[in-house]
Design a protein around this motif. Structure first.
Motif, PDB file in Angstrom:
ATOM      1  N   TRP A  11       2.580 -31.234  -7.362  1.00 30.74           N
ATOM      2  CA  TRP A  11       2.873 -32.597  -7.810  1.00 30.74           C
ATOM      3  C   TRP A  11       4.192 -32.632  -8.574  1.00 30.74           C
ATOM      4  O   TRP A  11       4.975 -33.561  -8.396  1.00 30.74           O
ATOM      5  CB  TRP A  11       1.726 -33.148  -8.651  1.00 30.74           C
ATOM      6  CG  TRP A  11       0.382 -32.978  -8.022  1.00 30.74           C
ATOM      7  CD1 TRP A  11      -0.747 -32.482  -8.614  1.00 30.74           C
ATOM      8  CD2 TRP A  11      -0.001 -33.280  -6.672  1.00 30.74           C
ATOM      9  NE1 TRP A  11      -1.794 -32.456  -7.725  1.00 30.74           N
ATOM     10  CE2 TRP A  11      -1.360 -32.945  -6.522  1.00 30.74           C
ATOM     11  CE3 TRP A  11       0.674 -33.791  -5.576  1.00 30.74           C
ATOM     12  CZ2 TRP A  11      -2.064 -33.110  -5.336  1.00 30.74           C
ATOM     13  CZ3 TRP A  11      -0.024 -33.956  -4.378  1.00 30.74           C
ATOM     14  CH2 TRP A  11      -1.362 -33.623  -4.262  1.00 30.74           C
ATOM     15  N   ILE A  32      -1.113 -36.169  -0.981  1.00 33.67           N
ATOM     16  CA  ILE A  32      -1.324 -37.057  -2.135  1.00 33.67           C
ATOM     17  C   ILE A  32      -2.577 -37.906  -1.896  1.00 33.67           C
ATOM     18  O   ILE A  32      -3.446 -38.005  -2.754  1.00 33.67           O
ATOM     19  CB  ILE A  32      -0.084 -37.949  -2.369  1.00 33.67           C
ATOM     20  CG1 ILE A  32       1.108 -37.089  -2.803  1.00 33.67           C
ATOM     21  CG2 ILE A  32      -0.391 -39.036  -3.406  1.00 33.67           C
ATOM     22  CD1 ILE A  32       2.436 -37.815  -2.767  1.00 33.67           C
ATOM     23  N   ALA A  35      -5.794 -35.812  -2.080  1.00 37.48           N
ATOM     24  CA  ALA A  35      -5.940 -34.921  -3.238  1.00 37.48           C
ATOM     25  C   ALA A  35      -7.377 -34.976  -3.766  1.00 37.48           C
ATOM     26  O   ALA A  35      -7.966 -36.052  -3.884  1.00 37.48           O
ATOM     27  CB  ALA A  35      -4.968 -35.327  -4.339  1.00 37.48           C
ATOM     28  N   GLU A  39      -7.514 -33.054  -9.093  1.00 40.77           N
ATOM     29  CA  GLU A  39      -6.060 -33.114  -9.130  1.00 40.77           C
ATOM     30  C   GLU A  39      -5.547 -34.469  -9.644  1.00 40.77           C
ATOM     31  O   GLU A  39      -4.338 -34.673  -9.730  1.00 40.77           O
ATOM     32  CB  GLU A  39      -5.490 -32.852  -7.730  1.00 40.77           C
ATOM     33  CG  GLU A  39      -5.704 -31.446  -7.236  1.00 40.77           C
ATOM     34  CD  GLU A  39      -4.923 -30.427  -8.050  1.00 40.77           C
ATOM     35  OE1 GLU A  39      -3.766 -30.694  -8.413  1.00 40.77           O
ATOM     36  OE2 GLU A  39      -5.500 -29.354  -8.326  1.00 40.77           O
ATOM     37  N   THR A  40      -6.439 -35.375  -9.985  1.00 41.13           N
ATOM     38  CA  THR A  40      -6.024 -36.721 -10.382  1.00 41.13           C
ATOM     39  C   THR A  40      -5.084 -36.718 -11.583  1.00 41.13           C
ATOM     40  O   THR A  40      -4.011 -37.335 -11.542  1.00 41.13           O
ATOM     41  CB  THR A  40      -7.255 -37.616 -10.671  1.00 41.13           C
ATOM     42  OG1 THR A  40      -8.047 -37.680  -9.490  1.00 41.13           O
ATOM     43  CG2 THR A  40      -6.829 -39.013 -11.082  1.00 41.13           C
ATOM     44  N   LEU A  43      -1.644 -35.292 -10.817  1.00 44.66           N
ATOM     45  CA  LEU A  43      -0.943 -36.210  -9.928  1.00 44.66           C
ATOM     46  C   LEU A  43      -0.428 -37.426 -10.690  1.00 44.66           C
ATOM     47  O   LEU A  43       0.726 -37.841 -10.529  1.00 44.66           O
ATOM     48  CB  LEU A  43      -1.872 -36.635  -8.783  1.00 44.66           C
ATOM     49  CG  LEU A  43      -1.309 -37.596  -7.749  1.00 44.66           C
ATOM     50  CD1 LEU A  43      -0.046 -37.048  -7.115  1.00 44.66           C
ATOM     51  CD2 LEU A  43      -2.363 -37.879  -6.687  1.00 44.66           C
TER      52      LEU A  43
END
Length: 180
Positions: A11, A32, A35, A39-40, A43
């Motif tokens: 990211w 993206i 994801a 991974e939020t 990101l």
């Protein structure tokens, strides 16, 4: 570059590319979109780096006025105002000039920098355009707030009338598929 073991470094790398105005590849865009939940936060942090670089930490309030609601003949699958769907969205004709001007006053009073008059329609009738243009002239005469409209499809003449009335920006949602 795209691997199953996604990490914050991916990211961050995409954020650095964005800062250089390099668009993501299709594979990166899919990474993206796909994801995993864990991974939020990394990101969002990467996206914030880009936002901060290009826009700083300030936000601008943009008030949308639903000036004419419901019964739109278009078939936008996401819109509750389409006549193709049965939804509880209220249906009413175009607001009058004074109501629209008052909406702009209220928007300005709460700190908005832009007031947008939106109608559920394929495109404005001449009568509707007369109302929007007069409201725009009055709003601009009072000053202190930008005006935009989202009125559907326009002819060149109708676009010219809006510009002459003082509309600063026209929004148009163009929903279609790649094959169209």
């Amino acid at each position: 570059m795209i691997a199953s073991n996604l990490s914050a470094s991916l990211w961050d790398e995409l954020a650095q590319k964005a800062l250089q105005k390099i668009a993501p590849t299709p594979e990166e865009a899919l990474a993206i979109l796909n994801a995993p939940r864990e991974e939020t936060l990394p990101l969002v942090n990467a996206a914030y780096q880009v936002r901060r670089h290009f826009h700083g930490n300030k936000v601008r309030i943009h008030v949308l006025q639903n000036a004419k609601s419901g019964a739109c003949p278009e078939d936008c699958g996401f819109c509750s105002q389409s006549s193709k769907y049965q939804t509880p969205a209220e249906t009413y004709p175009l607001m009058n000039v004074e109501e629209l001007v008052e909406g702009a006053r209220k928007a300005k009073a709460v700190g908005a920098w832009k007031y947008c008059m939106v109608t559920a329609t394929r495109g404005p009738s001449n009568r509707d355009l007369d109302v929007i243009c007069e409201a725009t002239r009055r709003i601009k005469a009072e000053g202190g707030i930008k005006v935009c409209t989202s009125l559907g499809i326009l002819t060149a003449d109708k676009a010219k009338r809006l510009a002459e009335a003082g509309v600063d920006r026209f929004n148009h949602n163009l929903e279609t598929s790649q094959r169209h």
